[in-house]
Design a protein around this motif. Sequence first.
Motif, PDB file in Angstrom:
ATOM      1  N   ALA A  65       0.810  -1.162   0.040  1.00 45.36           N
ATOM      2  CA  ALA A  65       0.177   0.246   0.029  1.00 45.36           C
ATOM      3  C   ALA A  65       0.745   1.385  -0.020  1.00 45.36           C
ATOM      4  O   ALA A  65       0.674   2.215  -0.679  1.00 45.36           O
ATOM      5  CB  ALA A  65      -0.914   0.005   1.135  1.00 45.36           C
TER       6      ALA A  65
ATOM      7  N   PHE B   3       1.129   3.956  -3.235  1.00 47.41           N
ATOM      8  CA  PHE B   3       0.769   5.293  -2.808  1.00 47.41           C
ATOM      9  C   PHE B   3       1.897   6.156  -3.271  1.00 47.41           C
ATOM     10  O   PHE B   3       1.733   7.161  -3.966  1.00 47.41           O
ATOM     11  CB  PHE B   3       0.402   5.372  -1.356  1.00 47.41           C
ATOM     12  CG  PHE B   3       0.064   6.859  -0.994  1.00 47.41           C
ATOM     13  CD1 PHE B   3      -1.163   7.423  -1.438  1.00 47.41           C
ATOM     14  CD2 PHE B   3       0.963   7.627  -0.199  1.00 47.41           C
ATOM     15  CE1 PHE B   3      -1.403   8.622  -0.929  1.00 47.41           C
ATOM     16  CE2 PHE B   3       0.844   8.710   0.203  1.00 47.41           C
ATOM     17  CZ  PHE B   3      -0.436   9.522  -0.157  1.00 47.41           C
TER      18      PHE B   3
ATOM     19  N   TYR C 296      -8.861   2.979 -11.029  1.00 49.21           N
ATOM     20  CA  TYR C 296      -9.837   2.213  -9.925  1.00 49.21           C
ATOM     21  C   TYR C 296      -8.585   1.229  -9.443  1.00 49.21           C
ATOM     22  O   TYR C 296      -8.549   0.981  -8.166  1.00 49.21           O
ATOM     23  CB  TYR C 296     -10.876   1.391 -10.474  1.00 49.21           C
ATOM     24  CG  TYR C 296     -11.144   0.400  -9.589  1.00 49.21           C
ATOM     25  CD1 TYR C 296     -11.959   0.649  -8.631  1.00 49.21           C
ATOM     26  CD2 TYR C 296     -11.193  -0.622  -9.914  1.00 49.21           C
ATOM     27  CE1 TYR C 296     -12.345  -0.358  -7.795  1.00 49.21           C
ATOM     28  CE2 TYR C 296     -11.412  -1.794  -9.304  1.00 49.21           C
ATOM     29  CZ  TYR C 296     -12.166  -1.565  -8.117  1.00 49.21           C
ATOM     30  OH  TYR C 296     -12.508  -2.611  -7.232  1.00 49.21           O
TER      31      TYR C 296
ATOM     32  N   GLN D 218      -6.101   2.505  -7.173  1.00 46.08           N
ATOM     33  CA  GLN D 218      -6.766   3.113  -5.899  1.00 46.08           C
ATOM     34  C   GLN D 218      -7.142   1.834  -4.880  1.00 46.08           C
ATOM     35  O   GLN D 218      -6.910   1.973  -3.596  1.00 46.08           O
ATOM     36  CB  GLN D 218      -7.801   4.034  -6.038  1.00 46.08           C
ATOM     37  CG  GLN D 218      -7.456   5.280  -6.748  1.00 46.08           C
ATOM     38  CD  GLN D 218      -6.719   6.203  -5.752  1.00 46.08           C
ATOM     39  OE1 GLN D 218      -6.788   6.306  -4.696  1.00 46.08           O
ATOM     40  NE2 GLN D 218      -5.909   6.860  -6.404  1.00 46.08           N
ATOM     41  N   ALA D 219      -7.540   0.886  -5.730  1.00 48.15           N
ATOM     42  CA  ALA D 219      -7.938  -0.419  -5.020  1.00 48.15           C
ATOM     43  C   ALA D 219      -7.069  -1.022  -4.153  1.00 48.15           C
ATOM     44  O   ALA D 219      -7.091  -1.635  -3.244  1.00 48.15           O
ATOM     45  CB  ALA D 219      -8.838  -1.252  -5.906  1.00 48.15           C
TER      46      ALA D 219
ATOM     47  N   ILE E 290      -4.454   0.082  -3.151  1.00 45.28           N
ATOM     48  CA  ILE E 290      -3.821   0.809  -1.899  1.00 45.28           C
ATOM     49  C   ILE E 290      -4.998   0.572  -0.607  1.00 45.28           C
ATOM     50  O   ILE E 290      -4.548   0.229   0.127  1.00 45.28           O
ATOM     51  CB  ILE E 290      -3.783   2.538  -2.272  1.00 45.28           C
ATOM     52  CG1 ILE E 290      -2.656   2.648  -3.058  1.00 45.28           C
ATOM     53  CG2 ILE E 290      -3.604   3.147  -0.778  1.00 45.28           C
ATOM     54  CD1 ILE E 290      -2.709   4.259  -3.552  1.00 45.28           C
ATOM     55  N   MET E 291      -6.251   0.726  -1.104  1.00 47.30           N
ATOM     56  CA  MET E 291      -7.259   0.818  -0.032  1.00 47.30           C
ATOM     57  C   MET E 291      -7.259  -0.801   0.544  1.00 47.30           C
ATOM     58  O   MET E 291      -7.280  -0.945   1.882  1.00 47.30           O
ATOM     59  CB  MET E 291      -8.304   1.024  -0.469  1.00 47.30           C
ATOM     60  CG  MET E 291      -8.534   2.770  -0.719  1.00 47.30           C
ATOM     61  SD  MET E 291      -8.186   3.542   0.697  1.00 47.30           S
ATOM     62  CE  MET E 291      -9.632   3.184   1.912  1.00 47.30           C
ATOM     63  N   ILE E 292      -7.503  -1.662  -0.384  1.00 52.31           N
ATOM     64  CA  ILE E 292      -7.667  -3.182   0.164  1.00 52.31           C
ATOM     65  C   ILE E 292      -6.401  -3.547   0.739  1.00 52.31           C
ATOM     66  O   ILE E 292      -6.379  -4.391   1.755  1.00 52.31           O
ATOM     67  CB  ILE E 292      -7.984  -3.919  -1.096  1.00 52.31           C
ATOM     68  CG1 ILE E 292      -9.172  -3.562  -1.684  1.00 52.31           C
ATOM     69  CG2 ILE E 292      -7.990  -5.386  -0.715  1.00 52.31           C
ATOM     70  CD1 ILE E 292     -10.419  -3.678  -0.835  1.00 52.31           C
ATOM     71  N   SER E 293      -5.149  -3.081   0.268  1.00 54.57           N
ATOM     72  CA  SER E 293      -3.989  -3.618   0.912  1.00 54.57           C
ATOM     73  C   SER E 293      -3.925  -3.222   2.263  1.00 54.57           C
ATOM     74  O   SER E 293      -3.374  -3.760   3.259  1.00 54.57           O
ATOM     75  CB  SER E 293      -2.610  -3.290   0.153  1.00 54.57           C
ATOM     76  OG  SER E 293      -2.609  -3.976  -1.295  1.00 54.57           O
ATOM     77  N   LEU E 294      -4.229  -2.011   2.656  1.00 51.30           N
ATOM     78  CA  LEU E 294      -4.073  -1.159   3.672  1.00 51.30           C
ATOM     79  C   LEU E 294      -5.088  -1.830   4.868  1.00 51.30           C
ATOM     80  O   LEU E 294      -4.897  -2.299   5.877  1.00 51.30           O
ATOM     81  CB  LEU E 294      -4.406   0.296   3.607  1.00 51.30           C
ATOM     82  CG  LEU E 294      -4.557   1.235   4.675  1.00 51.30           C
ATOM     83  CD1 LEU E 294      -3.075   1.123   5.347  1.00 51.30           C
ATOM     84  CD2 LEU E 294      -4.983   2.809   4.432  1.00 51.30           C
ATOM     85  N   LEU E 295      -6.438  -2.079   4.373  1.00 46.88           N
ATOM     86  CA  LEU E 295      -7.326  -2.564   5.137  1.00 46.88           C
ATOM     87  C   LEU E 295      -7.087  -3.974   5.694  1.00 46.88           C
ATOM     88  O   LEU E 295      -6.924  -4.331   6.796  1.00 46.88           O
ATOM     89  CB  LEU E 295      -8.769  -2.564   4.550  1.00 46.88           C
ATOM     90  CG  LEU E 295      -9.475  -1.186   4.530  1.00 46.88           C
ATOM     91  CD1 LEU E 295     -10.562  -1.232   3.562  1.00 46.88           C
ATOM     92  CD2 LEU E 295      -9.575  -0.641   5.601  1.00 46.88           C
TER      93      LEU E 295
END
Length: 223
Positions: free
Chosen positions: A89, A93, A199, A202-203, A205-210
């Motif tokens: 992530a 980023f 997309y 961004q996905a 980053i968000m999915i890896s972070l969560l």
Amino acid sequence: MLTLFISLALLGLAAVDPVGIAAMPVLLLQKRPYARSFAFLGGSFVSLMLMGLLFARGLGTVVLRFENRHVRLVPSLEILAGIVLLGIAATVFWQLRRGHLSAEPTSKLKKGLTFGAVHLFLLGAGLVAVQSVLDVVFVIAMIRIGQLHLSSIELWLAVATYTVAALILQLTVVAAYRLTSPKRKQQTLGKVHSLLAAYGNQAVIMISLLLGCGLLIDGLLTF
């Protein structure tokens, strides 16, 4: 059981394949665009199914036996996977901020996509096989469903759910190209490709972070 399939579908959607997305516009602008696109996607589908069944039925059983003797194995792997995902992530980023990520396919990929249907099938299969081994979320998900003692049909359906969801973005590009009028096909294809590429980043980053935070916390608490 429904919760399992929904979870696998969401994980599949999160498994964004930037290489596969980048390949679709190249294939669709060649002769016999649909036959060539589905040859490539067919290889990806078969490879992802085989890799999923291999991890679920084979490695999952081995890990389950080993886990019963070494109770700290799984939490240790979850902690490691969480750290890796947070690193991914942060890397994506940082590359986005510096403008180092591009949706354009590499010259080697473009060259590989000009060969025949059999080569495209093998190329799609090979790319997915490598990505599957490197995708820690895929590996953990498949091992986990392998530990649920599902029937053969349920296991096949579970892996197929993940596989179809993982390829849905590439199929979206093909569908958009098919439904567009001949005069606007190339323009629409460019817009859809750019949108999905954006997309995808961004996905990731968000999915890896969560998922990274979730695995790290769960692993630490279990450990």
